[in-house]
Design a protein around this motif. Structure first.
Motif, mmCIF file in Angstrom:
data_model
loop_
_atom_site.group_PDB
_atom_site.id
_atom_site.type_symbol
_atom_site.label_atom_id
_atom_site.label_comp_id
_atom_site.label_asym_id
_atom_site.label_seq_id
_atom_site.Cartn_x
_atom_site.Cartn_y
_atom_site.Cartn_z
ATOM 1 N N VAL A 1 -28.098 16.089 -37.948
ATOM 2 C CA VAL A 1 -29.086 16.518 -36.952
ATOM 3 C C VAL A 1 -28.470 17.559 -36.029
ATOM 4 O O VAL A 1 -29.101 18.571 -35.692
ATOM 5 C CB VAL A 1 -29.602 15.295 -36.157
ATOM 6 N N LEU A 2 -27.205 17.323 -35.630
ATOM 7 C CA LEU A 2 -26.545 18.264 -34.724
ATOM 8 C C LEU A 2 -26.429 19.646 -35.359
ATOM 9 O O LEU A 2 -26.652 20.661 -34.693
ATOM 10 C CB LEU A 2 -25.151 17.755 -34.360
ATOM 11 N N VAL A 3 -26.069 19.664 -36.632
ATOM 12 C CA VAL A 3 -25.923 20.955 -37.317
ATOM 13 C C VAL A 3 -27.256 21.695 -37.325
ATOM 14 O O VAL A 3 -27.331 22.902 -37.060
ATOM 15 C CB VAL A 3 -25.392 20.744 -38.751
ATOM 16 N N CYS B 1 -23.290 7.900 -38.246
ATOM 17 C CA CYS B 1 -22.483 9.063 -37.869
ATOM 18 C C CYS B 1 -22.881 10.295 -38.666
ATOM 19 O O CYS B 1 -23.084 11.376 -38.121
ATOM 20 C CB CYS B 1 -20.991 8.774 -38.145
ATOM 21 N N GLN B 2 -22.999 10.099 -39.999
ATOM 22 C CA GLN B 2 -23.324 11.238 -40.849
ATOM 23 C C GLN B 2 -24.706 11.790 -40.515
ATOM 24 O O GLN B 2 -24.925 12.997 -40.508
ATOM 25 C CB GLN B 2 -23.278 10.820 -42.317
ATOM 26 N N ARG B 3 -25.624 10.872 -40.201
ATOM 27 C CA ARG B 3 -26.972 11.337 -39.911
ATOM 28 C C ARG B 3 -27.003 12.135 -38.624
ATOM 29 O O ARG B 3 -27.641 13.185 -38.531
ATOM 30 C CB ARG B 3 -27.923 10.148 -39.822
ATOM 31 N N ILE B 4 -26.284 11.612 -37.612
ATOM 32 C CA ILE B 4 -26.255 12.338 -36.341
ATOM 33 C C ILE B 4 -25.615 13.703 -36.557
ATOM 34 O O ILE B 4 -26.058 14.711 -36.003
ATOM 35 C CB ILE B 4 -25.485 11.533 -35.273
#
Lengths: 183, 604
Positions: free
Chosen positions: B326-328, B320-323
């Protein structure tokens, strides 16, 4: 070999210039400061006792001052007293033009609190305590200290014998250009 | 432990330096004979020192022999670098005593900037220092550009001022801000340069190079018309000067990039930050008790933070944190590119609208389009100036006022950290502008030089007053590599591509500048080569080379291909070295455990 007169002979001056990293002015200044340390005592002494050296303003607040005196002292009695040449050694090792190797060699000896040729856990603990200071709130907790030492050994101990020897120390130093400027 | 009361036994030091002097001798002179080699030359193994006292003296004699055979400067350097006491060293010296001439080495005592740099580096470490070194590097690039364009373009043109069609405007202080007015008809801008061959006392006004050089109207006859006086072909000079300046800048950039990369590249990287911090953070030059206390506190806080970070690193980030991260990033890119495209489109449609309207109010705009190169030059000058003004404002508000705010209002104990990345990006932006503008404003590097000098001292004062040393021990060499790479890759490459495209394809304006009657700026070079060929058939190969190498894209493709192959080989070599290092580390561990086993089985 020591300073018998208040003047430094030309031959000696040129010899010291060749053997150390100090310039002529720096050697003369060092001579002046060293004579001031001696002048309060008997003039015939060739070495200054450790307490007097520690009274120098440059060393007074340094947490490593006792180790510095012990490392640079060549006296047989191992009492940390410095002759004029030891004093020049000290200044030369800390001067800006000294090579990385000289600085790292002497830094290793200064950090080696038990003088056994390697930095083991006890040496590292004393080193960190010297760095962080004497007051209670700046000291690391025993848990933090343990973790720190195990991290340091994991990072720098290449042959995995539980101590950091000179080559491993120099390897760590060579990766940090800060050392040459601050040392 | 007889010999290991020191960190490294004297015997080991002597034999190590024996090896070094041996290597130095071999490099400087012919090989010494086999009998000079001795068994005591092997370095000792820690703890199992095989030197005895008599071997020490034997090794020492060998060392003295070597020292005697070195040159004076080598000998002095070797002696100084030995970690022995002065007494021991002077003993060695007496042993090889020859007449010692004191070699006084002149050290160029550095100017004030170097002293200032030392202060900065002492307090803030080498991360911040690398920023200031980068400013110095940019300064050298700009000085080089300024000298080249100034001497080869501005000076000849200033000595032969062209006859002006309109009156010269008077100087008012506003020119420094707008770049126009008095400046618009001066050597600063492209439009001032004449398109003819300049010659002393002989104005050749009608040397439009578009006329096919027939034998009667050749440069030679033009020269003889002028009585054989030295002449200076301005369009050619302009074209070749700019081309040469860019070419040499490119070579210097690539060279410094590769050198910096070589110095900073460590195969086993980002390892050992904690050990480095502990071993290297004490500054032995700190004297005052309060500074010592401050430094200790700082080190304690930094150690605690680093410990926390290393323990946190072991915790894996959830998917979750990685996604989320990436989104940011994607969002940020989208906003940046979107706003840039929106601005470009807005400008395009606005200028189309202006052209349709063609109001007399916009006479200035139209007029400037007559000499669009000078107009572009003025715009770039204004951009550069704005950049400087905004940097000043940013230093004042971002560093000075922010420090006051964070200390008084937020009551933070530590000063804000100097934001190296943002400042470096600002520098790179300014330099890109300067490179873009050199074609249109040959003296733009001078403006950049003044700006960088002022910036250097301003930032230095600001850093000392407002900021604190950064947490992580940055490696200066790695940072310098990153800065130079950023300077080379988007910045210089982009500027070079724009300038090349302008010179290659865009039609120069009809009414001003050194290329006013040509279809492209590049044509001046082509015509010159053709001219040379007609005058001097021996140089036909030059024309051939020109048409096949410069104009043919195949050559460029080949060069790029070879370049890529070389890079691929080098990356494979580095991979191999990495593997070797891990193998060697395993071997060291094995040897040590074997040694301890032997020690355990044979206590002696």
């Amino acid at each position: 070999m020591g300073t018998t007169a208040s003047q430094l002979g030309k031959d000696l001056l040129s010899e010291y210039q060749e053997l150390t990293f100090l310039t002529k002015q720096e050697i003369l200044l060092a001579h002046k400061r060293y004579s001031e340390l001696l002048s309060k005592e008997d003039r015939n002494l060739t070495s200054v006792p450790m307490e007097k050296v520690l009274s120098l303003p440059e060393l007074k607040s340094n947490p490593f001052r006792k180790r510095i005196c012990h490392v640079f002292s060549t006296s047989d009695m191992k009492d940390g007293s410095l002759t004029f040449e030891d004093f020049l050694d000290l200044l030369s090792a800390f001067s800006d033009s000294a090579t990385l190797e000289i600085k790292s060699h002497y830094a290793f000896r200064i950090f080696d609190f038990d003088d056994d040729g390697t930095l083991d856990g006890g040496d590292l603990e004393k080193l960190v305590n010297c760095l962080t200071g004497k007051t209670e709130d700046t000291r690391l907790t025993p848990e933090e200290m343990r973790q720190l030492i195990s991290n340091i050994l994991e990072e720098s101990d290449i042959d995995k014998d539980g101590t950091v020897n000179l080559s491993e120390f120099q390897h760590v130093i060579s990766r940090s250009p800060d050392f040459v400027r601050d040392g | 432990l007889p010999l290991l009361s020191l960190g490294r036994s004297r015997g080991a030091i002597i034999s190590q330096y024996y090896n070094r002097t041996m290597k130095l001798r071999r490099r400087r002179q012919s090989r010494p004979s086999i009998k000079d080699f001795s068994r005591s030359a092997r370095p000792s193994i820690r703890g199992y020192g095989m030197e005895t006292d008599c071997m020490e003296t034997e090794g020492r004699d060998q060392l003295v022999n070597n020292l005697q055979n070195l040159s004076l400067s080598d000998r002095v350097r070797m002696l100084r670098a030995m970690p022995l006491s002065v007494a021991e060293k002077s003993e060695l010296r007496y042993l090889y005593s020859s007449t010692i001439l004191l070699s006084t080495s002149l050290s160029f005592s550095s100017l004030y900037p170097a002293v200032a740099l030392k202060r900065v580096s002492g307090r803030f470490g080498t991360g911040v220092l690398s920023y200031f070194l980068f400013v110095k590097t940019l300064l050298f690039f700009n000085i080089f550009l300024f000298l080249v364009t100034g001497l080869l373009l501005a000076v000849p043109q200033a000595v032969h001022p062209p006859t002006l069609t309109q009156g010269h405007e008077a100087f008012s202080g506003l020119e420094l801000l707008t770049g126009g007015g008095y400046f618009s008809d001066s050597v600063i801008y492209y439009g001032y340069y004449s398109n003819s061959t300049l010659s002393k006392d002989c104005r050749v006004t009608s040397s439009s190079m578009e006329q096919q050089p027939s034998p009667s109207v050749s440069r030679r006859t033009m020269e003889t018309d002028c009585g054989g006086k030295p002449s200076y072909n301005m369009p050619l000079a302009y074209f070749f000067t700019i081309g040469l300046a860019f070419f040499i800048t490119c070579i210097i950039l690539v060279y410094s990039m590769s050198k910096s990369f070589g110095q900073s590249f460590r195969i086993d990287k980002s390892h050992g930050i904690l050990a480095m911090k502990v071993f290297c953070s004490w500054d032995f030059k700190v004297i005052k008790k309060t500074s010592v206390k401050l430094r200790s506190e700082n080190i304690c806080i930094q150690l605690r933070e680093l410990l926390e970070e290393t323990s946190r690193k072991h915790v894996q980030k959830t998917a979750c944190q990685r996604i989320g991260r990436v989104l940011v990033h994607v969002l940020a890119w989208f906003i940046c590119i979107g706003s840039t495209v929106a601005c470009v489109l807005a400008l395009y449609y606005f200028s189309e609208y202006m052209h349709k309207v063609r109001d007399t109010r916009f006479h200035l705009l139209w007029c400037c389009c007559q000499c669009w190169e000078s107009f572009v030059g003025q715009e770039l000058y204004r951009f550069l100036l704005m950049d400087f003004i905004f940097t000043i404002l940013d230093t004042f508000f971002g560093e000075f006022l922010w420090r006051l705010f964070s200390q008084r209002v937020l009551k933070r104990k530590r000063k804000p950290v100097f934001d190296i990345s943002r400042n470096v990006l600002e520098l790179i932006y300014g330099q890109t502008l300067a490179w873009l503008g050199v074609l249109f404003t040959p003296l733009l590097p001078a403006v950049q030089i003044i700006k960088l000098l002022l910036l250097f001292y301003m930032k230095q004062t600001s850093v000392m007053m407002n900021c604190q040393s950064p947490r992580k021990p940055y490696r200066a060499s790695q940072m310098s590599t990153i800065f130079i790479t950023l300077l080379c890759c988007p910045s210089f490459l982009g500027a070079a591509v724009c300038v090349s495209y302008t010179m290659w394809s865009i039609r120069p304006s009809e009414s001003c500048g050194p290329f006013r009657s040509l279809s492209t700026m590049f044509q001046s070079g082509k015509l010159w080569v053709k001219e040379l060929e007609t005058h001097n058939p021996n140089l036909a190969w030059l024309a051939w080379a020109h048409s096949y190498i410069v104009e043919n894209p195949l050559f460029l493709f080949l060069a790029a291909g070879i370049f890529l192959i070389v890079i691929y080989f080098n990356t494979q070599v580095v991979d191999g070295q990495r593997k070797i290092i891990s193998l060697l580390q395993e071997q060291i561990e094995n040897v040590t455990s074997l040694n301890s086993l032997i020690q355990y089985l044979n206590p002696s």
